[in-house]
Scaffold this active site. Structure first.
Site, PDB file in Angstrom:
ATOM      1  N   ARG A  21       3.411 -46.575 -11.951  1.00  0.00           N
ATOM      2  CA  ARG A  21       3.259 -45.330 -11.183  1.00  0.00           C
ATOM      3  C   ARG A  21       2.025 -45.396 -10.283  1.00  0.00           C
ATOM      4  NH1 ARG A  21      -0.570 -41.701 -10.097  1.00  0.00           N
ATOM      5  NH2 ARG A  21      -1.294 -41.821 -12.260  1.00  0.00           N
ATOM      6  N   ASP A  22       0.845 -45.387 -10.881  1.00  0.00           N
ATOM      7  CA  ASP A  22      -0.387 -45.327 -10.078  1.00  0.00           C
ATOM      8  C   ASP A  22      -0.516 -46.594  -9.235  1.00  0.00           C
ATOM      9  OD1 ASP A  22      -2.792 -44.438  -9.082  1.00  0.00           O
ATOM     10  OD2 ASP A  22      -3.759 -44.176 -11.013  1.00  0.00           O
ATOM     11  N   HIS A 216      -9.343 -42.418 -17.345  1.00  0.00           N
ATOM     12  CA  HIS A 216      -8.492 -43.056 -16.327  1.00  0.00           C
ATOM     13  C   HIS A 216      -9.440 -43.534 -15.229  1.00  0.00           C
ATOM     14  CE1 HIS A 216      -4.759 -43.049 -13.704  1.00  0.00           C
ATOM     15  NE2 HIS A 216      -5.694 -42.960 -12.773  1.00  0.00           N
ATOM     16  N   HIS A 218     -10.677 -45.922 -12.087  1.00  0.00           N
ATOM     17  CA  HIS A 218     -10.426 -46.844 -10.971  1.00  0.00           C
ATOM     18  C   HIS A 218     -11.667 -47.723 -10.830  1.00  0.00           C
ATOM     19  CE1 HIS A 218      -6.583 -45.250  -9.247  1.00  0.00           C
ATOM     20  NE2 HIS A 218      -6.894 -44.298 -10.111  1.00  0.00           N
ATOM     21  N   CYS A 249      -4.781 -44.065  -4.830  1.00  0.00           N
ATOM     22  CA  CYS A 249      -4.036 -42.833  -4.604  1.00  0.00           C
ATOM     23  C   CYS A 249      -3.885 -42.679  -3.106  1.00  0.00           C
ATOM     24  CB  CYS A 249      -4.779 -41.637  -5.193  1.00  0.00           C
ATOM     25  SG  CYS A 249      -4.042 -40.060  -4.757  1.00  0.00           S
ATOM     26  N   ASN A 258      -6.741 -49.451  -9.996  1.00  0.00           N
ATOM     27  CA  ASN A 258      -7.137 -49.037 -11.341  1.00  0.00           C
ATOM     28  C   ASN A 258      -7.834 -50.203 -12.037  1.00  0.00           C
ATOM     29  OD1 ASN A 258      -4.534 -47.361 -10.762  1.00  0.00           O
ATOM     30  ND2 ASN A 258      -5.452 -46.365 -12.517  1.00  0.00           N
TER      31      ASN A 258
HETATM   32  P1  HMG Z   1       4.696 -29.158  -0.311  1.00  0.00           P
HETATM   33  O1  HMG Z   1       4.950 -29.786   1.008  1.00  0.00           O
HETATM   34  O2  HMG Z   1       3.665 -28.106  -0.413  1.00  0.00           O
HETATM   35  O3  HMG Z   1       5.990 -28.591  -1.039  1.00  0.00           O
HETATM   36  O4  HMG Z   1       4.323 -30.333  -1.337  1.00  0.00           O
HETATM   37  P2  HMG Z   1       7.356 -28.077  -0.508  1.00  0.00           P
HETATM   38  O5  HMG Z   1       7.892 -27.280  -1.653  1.00  0.00           O
HETATM   39  O6  HMG Z   1       7.193 -27.435   0.823  1.00  0.00           O
HETATM   40  O7  HMG Z   1       8.213 -29.405  -0.363  1.00  0.00           O
HETATM   41  C1  HMG Z   1       8.112 -30.329   0.687  1.00  0.00           C
HETATM   42  C2  HMG Z   1       9.369 -31.204   0.698  1.00  0.00           C
HETATM   43  O8  HMG Z   1       9.410 -31.978  -0.501  1.00  0.00           O
HETATM   44  C3  HMG Z   1      10.652 -30.404   0.695  1.00  0.00           C
HETATM   45  O9  HMG Z   1      11.630 -31.226   1.311  1.00  0.00           O
HETATM   46  C4  HMG Z   1      10.973 -30.256  -0.760  1.00  0.00           C
HETATM   47  O10 HMG Z   1      12.348 -30.058  -1.008  1.00  0.00           O
HETATM   48  C5  HMG Z   1      10.543 -31.587  -1.292  1.00  0.00           C
HETATM   49  P3  HMG Z   1      12.175 -30.922   2.796  1.00  0.00           P
HETATM   50  O11 HMG Z   1      12.745 -29.548   2.700  1.00  0.00           O
HETATM   51  O12 HMG Z   1      10.941 -30.988   3.683  1.00  0.00           O
HETATM   52  O13 HMG Z   1      13.149 -32.004   3.014  1.00  0.00           O
HETATM   53  N1  HMG Z   1      10.089 -31.541  -2.689  1.00  0.00           N
HETATM   54  C6  HMG Z   1      10.517 -32.368  -3.641  1.00  0.00           C
HETATM   55  N2  HMG Z   1      11.426 -33.355  -3.628  1.00  0.00           N
HETATM   56  C7  HMG Z   1      11.625 -34.023  -4.779  1.00  0.00           C
HETATM   57  N3  HMG Z   1      10.943 -33.760  -5.917  1.00  0.00           N
HETATM   58  C8  HMG Z   1      10.015 -32.782  -5.967  1.00  0.00           C
HETATM   59  C9  HMG Z   1       9.790 -32.050  -4.782  1.00  0.00           C
HETATM   60  N4  HMG Z   1       8.960 -31.029  -4.502  1.00  0.00           N
HETATM   61  C10 HMG Z   1       9.152 -30.720  -3.221  1.00  0.00           C
HETATM   62  N5  HMG Z   1       9.344 -32.543  -7.087  1.00  0.00           N
HETATM   63  C11 HMG Z   1       4.193 -31.287  -3.531  1.00  0.00           C
HETATM   64  C12 HMG Z   1       3.929 -30.056  -2.665  1.00  0.00           C
HETATM   65  C13 HMG Z   1       3.486 -31.048  -4.858  1.00  0.00           C
HETATM   66  C14 HMG Z   1       5.696 -31.405  -3.728  1.00  0.00           C
HETATM   67  C15 HMG Z   1       3.655 -32.539  -2.809  1.00  0.00           C
HETATM   68  O14 HMG Z   1       2.339 -32.310  -2.437  1.00  0.00           O
HETATM   69  C16 HMG Z   1       3.688 -33.783  -3.667  1.00  0.00           C
HETATM   70  O15 HMG Z   1       4.773 -34.264  -4.039  1.00  0.00           O
HETATM   71  N6  HMG Z   1       2.514 -34.345  -3.979  1.00  0.00           N
HETATM   72  C17 HMG Z   1       2.424 -35.520  -4.843  1.00  0.00           C
HETATM   73  C18 HMG Z   1       1.275 -36.386  -4.402  1.00  0.00           C
HETATM   74  C19 HMG Z   1       1.135 -37.541  -5.332  1.00  0.00           C
HETATM   75  O16 HMG Z   1       2.075 -37.973  -6.001  1.00  0.00           O
HETATM   76  N7  HMG Z   1      -0.095 -38.111  -5.385  1.00  0.00           N
HETATM   77  C20 HMG Z   1      -0.370 -39.257  -6.212  1.00  0.00           C
HETATM   78  C21 HMG Z   1      -0.411 -38.939  -7.666  1.00  0.00           C
HETATM   79  S1  HMG Z   1      -1.942 -38.197  -8.215  1.00  0.00           S
HETATM   80  C22 HMG Z   1      -2.999 -39.538  -8.539  1.00  0.00           C
HETATM   81  O17 HMG Z   1      -2.678 -40.649  -8.166  1.00  0.00           O
HETATM   82  C23 HMG Z   1      -4.229 -39.311  -9.358  1.00  0.00           C
HETATM   83  C24 HMG Z   1      -4.077 -39.816 -10.808  1.00  0.00           C
HETATM   84  O18 HMG Z   1      -3.759 -41.187 -10.853  1.00  0.00           O
HETATM   85  C25 HMG Z   1      -5.372 -39.568 -11.581  1.00  0.00           C
HETATM   86  C26 HMG Z   1      -6.633 -40.088 -10.867  1.00  0.00           C
HETATM   87  O19 HMG Z   1      -6.676 -41.273 -10.504  1.00  0.00           O
HETATM   88  O20 HMG Z   1      -7.531 -39.263 -10.707  1.00  0.00           O
HETATM   89  C27 HMG Z   1      -2.965 -39.046 -11.548  1.00  0.00           C
HETATM   90 MG    MG Z   2      -5.224 -42.810 -10.620  1.00  0.00          MG
END
Ligand code: HMG
Ligand code: MG
Length: 311
Positions: A21-22, A216, A218, A249, A258
């Site tokens: 995933r990450d 967690h 990096h 990210c 990571n």
């Molecule tokens: P948004 O644009 O505010 O939401 O995004 P929306 O409801 O307007 O949706 C936008 C589009 O996405 C729409 O499609 C929705 O249908 C679709 P369109 O109408 O434009 O075709 N949609 C989805 N499709 C599939 N599955 C879903 C979904 N939700 C909406 N669940 C949202 C808000 C939260 C969805 C967006 O910001 C998002 O997906 N963000 C994820 C970002 C991400 O994954 N970042 C990396 C992970 S975090 C990380 O790495 C840190 C970590 O490792 C810890 C650390 O290191 O600190 C965990």
């Molecule tokens: Mg991370």
């Protein structure tokens, strides 16, 4: 003779492998589904018992995690994965519905201690995200799912810089109180040093059980292993890592990979701490995924053992 400073290290720790995933979420080219599947199989075969395999996030935001549905569907059919806890990121109700549809038993919600990062990463303020997660976690728990919560930016934010310790504690406590059985403290951009990690863990442990906390880390600034040791000395027993040191990210500019799982395993086993992981199999997996991604592994152990894994 001086007292042994490592005398209190535990006999065993838990590793949560987040490479699929990450790691893969940050690759410029999405990896083929077959290879994502094979990566999880190889990690499980190397002995990893907790693997974050995908994310039910918006494919517009993170195209690399699209098709996590199909991935989990296929993983569910593999007998060799019995006994392996597979999990996935879920940001909203839509994500939860997708996870449930394909039988995912464990999800992770992901919040942040920095408002700017939260807005860039999930398009919501900290406050709004916690309100959303509260409903999400309650619904997931009601369906019998296990839930983990992440707090990003525990040691600094790519947009805001310094992050107050108080914010980290507030978000970690809120996630735990809403039903996240485990809270993983994320140094998203790898800027923390052991002093900061000790401060964060001690402050959080005043408000939630130490056993519920994970780290967690990096490795952007090369501090990750030192930070693991600091975490161990504080009583942390769960560490996240990614095979090959993959990752970052997409919404944290400058964040590199990571902590490499094989580096973590090497250090822990070398300190007499059991991980249940076969280092040789893991190093071979780090080389295999690096070849699929066309770049060398970032981790030191895989590089040191490169000669043994050629071919
Ligand atoms: P948004 O644009 O505010 O939401 O995004 P929306 O409801 O307007 O949706 C936008 C589009 O996405 C729409 O499609 C929705 O249908 C679709 P369109 O109408 O434009 O075709 N949609 C989805 N499709 C599939 N599955 C879903 C979904 N939700 C909406 N669940 C949202 C808000 C939260 C969805 C967006 O910001 C998002 O997906 N963000 C994820 C970002 C991400 O994954 N970042 C990396 C992970 S975090 C990380 O790495 C840190 C970590 O490792 C810890 C650390 O290191 O600190 C965990
Ligand atoms: Mg991370």
């Amino acid at each position: 003779m001086i007292a042994d400073p490592l005398a209190d290290l535990p006999a065993r720790v838990t590793i949560v492998e987040v490479g699929p995933r990450d790691g893969l979420q940050n690759e410029p080219t999405p990896l083929a589904l077959e290879d994502r599947l094979e990566l999880v199989r190889r990690l499980a075969a190397a002995g990893l018992r907790r693997i974050e395999a995908g994310a039910f996030v918006s494919p517009r935001w993170v195209p690399q995690m699209a098709a996590s549905d199909e991935l989990f569907r296929r993983l569910a059919g593999l007998e060799e994965l019995a006994g392996v806890r597979l999990s996935a990121l879920v940001p909203n109700a839509r994500g939860l519905a997708r996870a449930v549809e394909v039988g995912v038993g464990e999800i992770a919600v992901f919040g942040a201690a920095s408002d700017a990062f939260s807005r860039r990463n999930i398009n919501a303020s900290i406050e709004d995200s916690l309100a959303r997660f509260r409903e999400l976690v309650a619904a997931a728990r009601e369906m019998g799912l296990r839930v983990r919560g992440y707090v990003s930016c525990i040691a600094g934010c790519p947009y805001e810089g310094e992050v107050p310790l108080r914010r980290v504690v507030e978000v970690a406590s809120a996630l735990h109180a809403m039903g996240c059985e485990e809270v993983s403290l994320g140094d998203t951009i790898g800027v923390g040093t052991p002093r900061r990690i000790v401060q964060v863990v001690r402050a959080c442990a005043d408000h939630l059980p130490l056993e519920a906390l994970a780290l967690h880390l990096h490795d952007t600034y090369g501090q990750a292993l030192a930070n693991v040791l600091a975490g161990l000395e504080c009583g942390i027993r769960i560490f996240d890592a990614a095979v090959g040191g993959l990752g970052g990210c997409p919404y944290a500019p400058g964040a590199s990979g990571n902590l490499a799982t094989e580096d973590l395993v090497y250090m822990l086993e070398g300190c007499g701490i059991a991980t249940g992981v076969d280092l040789e199999a893991l190093v071979a997996t780090a080389h295999w995924i690096s070849r699929r991604l066309h770049h060398p592994p970032a981790g030191r152990v895989a590089r040191a053992r490169a000669a043994a894994c050629r071919g």
